[in-house]
Design a protein around this motif. Structure first.
Motif, PDB file in Angstrom:
ATOM      1  N   TYR A 144      -4.511 -53.612  48.676  1.00  0.00           N
ATOM      2  CA  TYR A 144      -4.691 -53.787  47.244  1.00  0.00           C
ATOM      3  C   TYR A 144      -6.019 -54.485  46.969  1.00  0.00           C
ATOM      4  O   TYR A 144      -6.156 -55.685  47.201  1.00  0.00           O
ATOM      5  N   GLU A 181      -3.269 -57.774  43.962  1.00  0.00           N
ATOM      6  CA  GLU A 181      -2.426 -57.786  45.153  1.00  0.00           C
ATOM      7  C   GLU A 181      -1.110 -58.507  44.893  1.00  0.00           C
ATOM      8  O   GLU A 181      -0.038 -58.051  45.310  1.00  0.00           O
ATOM      9  N   GLN A 233       3.842 -63.448  37.206  1.00  0.00           N
ATOM     10  CA  GLN A 233       4.065 -62.054  37.549  1.00  0.00           C
ATOM     11  C   GLN A 233       3.965 -61.157  36.325  1.00  0.00           C
ATOM     12  O   GLN A 233       4.519 -61.451  35.265  1.00  0.00           O
ATOM     13  N   THR A 268       3.441 -56.744  35.806  1.00  0.00           N
ATOM     14  CA  THR A 268       3.103 -55.412  36.303  1.00  0.00           C
ATOM     15  C   THR A 268       2.432 -54.576  35.233  1.00  0.00           C
ATOM     16  O   THR A 268       1.482 -53.837  35.486  1.00  0.00           O
ATOM     17  N   ASP A 280       2.924 -45.197  46.207  1.00  0.00           N
ATOM     18  CA  ASP A 280       2.516 -46.558  46.564  1.00  0.00           C
ATOM     19  C   ASP A 280       3.111 -47.561  45.581  1.00  0.00           C
ATOM     20  O   ASP A 280       3.179 -47.310  44.378  1.00  0.00           O
ATOM     21  N   ALA A 281       3.510 -48.693  46.111  1.00  0.00           N
ATOM     22  CA  ALA A 281       4.074 -49.747  45.274  1.00  0.00           C
ATOM     23  C   ALA A 281       2.979 -50.413  44.448  1.00  0.00           C
ATOM     24  O   ALA A 281       1.836 -50.532  44.887  1.00  0.00           O
ATOM     25  N   PRO A 308       2.220 -53.991  42.843  1.00  0.00           N
ATOM     26  CA  PRO A 308       2.709 -55.376  42.810  1.00  0.00           C
ATOM     27  C   PRO A 308       3.036 -55.817  41.388  1.00  0.00           C
ATOM     28  O   PRO A 308       2.445 -55.283  40.438  1.00  0.00           O
ATOM     29  N   PRO A 309       3.970 -56.799  41.227  1.00  0.00           N
ATOM     30  CA  PRO A 309       4.565 -57.621  42.287  1.00  0.00           C
ATOM     31  C   PRO A 309       5.561 -56.836  43.134  1.00  0.00           C
ATOM     32  O   PRO A 309       5.966 -55.740  42.745  1.00  0.00           O
ATOM     33  N   PRO A 310       5.936 -57.398  44.290  1.00  0.00           N
ATOM     34  CA  PRO A 310       6.860 -56.707  45.201  1.00  0.00           C
ATOM     35  C   PRO A 310       8.177 -56.355  44.520  1.00  0.00           C
ATOM     36  O   PRO A 310       8.614 -57.021  43.586  1.00  0.00           O
ATOM     37  N   ASN A 311       8.788 -55.279  45.018  1.00  0.00           N
ATOM     38  CA  ASN A 311      10.084 -54.820  44.498  1.00  0.00           C
ATOM     39  C   ASN A 311      10.012 -54.482  43.018  1.00  0.00           C
ATOM     40  O   ASN A 311      10.987 -54.639  42.286  1.00  0.00           O
ATOM     41  N   THR A 355       6.435 -48.208  41.395  1.00  0.00           N
ATOM     42  CA  THR A 355       5.562 -47.436  42.259  1.00  0.00           C
ATOM     43  C   THR A 355       4.830 -46.394  41.424  1.00  0.00           C
ATOM     44  O   THR A 355       5.262 -46.044  40.325  1.00  0.00           O
TER      45      THR A 355
END
Length: 248
Positions: A29, A98, A106, A108, A121-122, A124-127, A130
């Motif tokens: 990222y 990243e 946070q 998105t 591809d995801a 971020p943030p994680p989870n 995509t």
């Protein structure tokens, strides 16, 4: 003969080791913009209860004032059609592509994501989300590869769908559409707001840089392993012949 079996075991182990040791294609990222680049939005449209005021927006501009590591600092300026500034004019926000944060929190659904992401591809943030789709679209007379993010948010009293289109090379947002349906009485109420890019200096100066991780297609991986295996087999055959000759 035990030495010969040991050699085969060692070589087969080497094949597996090479297969697992080849670079893992992890997503990196990185920002795709530089200081001084900007994007200007217009074509503001709002329909439905509470969204009419969106039609009074004239333009909104985001300018890159700093890029440090994974973080991009954006200066925001905006104006109504009557010439007055919109609330928040002159604000500064730091977006970490990243970590998926804005000023440390946070977030998105922002105006910028990492550059050179691909479908699946995801983001971020994680989870979180995509990239749903990667395709080519025309913006300001230029064909650009774009990453599209679709988001659906549901609750007992409302449903919201969001569509964001990001420039792949720079990661900058190109257009946005949000539609919300509220379960009101006597009937549900739907509001829609949208806007899109009207000006930028990114297209002229931003090319599609090579990804930080070198591309290593699966075909190349297969060929490399095949060649490596062939070399090993040849070595085994030669060694076996030498052993036979020695025995003779």
């Amino acid at each position: 003969m035990s030495d010969f079996k040991s050699l085969i075991t060692l070589l087969l182990g080497a094949i597996l080791l090479v297969g697992f040791a080849l670079p893992v294609l992890a997503v990196e990222y990185n920002p795709g913009v530089t200081v001084g680049q900007y994007v200007k939005y217009g074509n503001f449209s709002g329909t439905g209860q509470g969204a009419e005021g969106f039609n009074d927006y004239d333009w909104s501009k985001l300018q890159v004032t700093d890029v440090s590591g994974k973080a991009v600092t954006l200066l925001s300026t905006s104006q109504y059609k009557n010439g007055t500034s919109i609330a928040g004019n002159g604000s500064i926000e730091v977006w970490d592509v990243e970590a998926g944060t804005t000023n440390g929190f946070q977030s998105t659904q922002g105006p910028i994501i990492a550059a050179n992401l691909n479908q699946g591809d995801a983001i971020p943030p994680p989870n979180g989300y995509t990239v749903n789709q990667t395709e080519n679209r025309m913006y300001l007379g230029v064909s650009r590869a774009v990453n599209i993010l679709y988001v659906t948010l549901s609750a007992p009293d409302y449903n919201t769908t969001l569509a964001y289109v990001y420039d792949k090379a720079s990661g900058i947002l190109l257009e946005s559409t949000t539609q919300t349906t509220t379960q009101a009485q006597p009937q549900p109420v739907t509001t829609t707001v949208s806007y899109s890019i009207i000006e930028t200096n990114i297209f002229g100066s931003t090319t599609s840089p090579s990804p930080s991780v070198p591309e290593f297609p699966s075909q190349t991986l297969g060929i490399a392993l095949l060649m490596f295996s062939a070399a090993i087999v040849c070595g085994i055959v030669i060694l076996k012949k030498k052993r036979v000759n020695k025995t003779d």
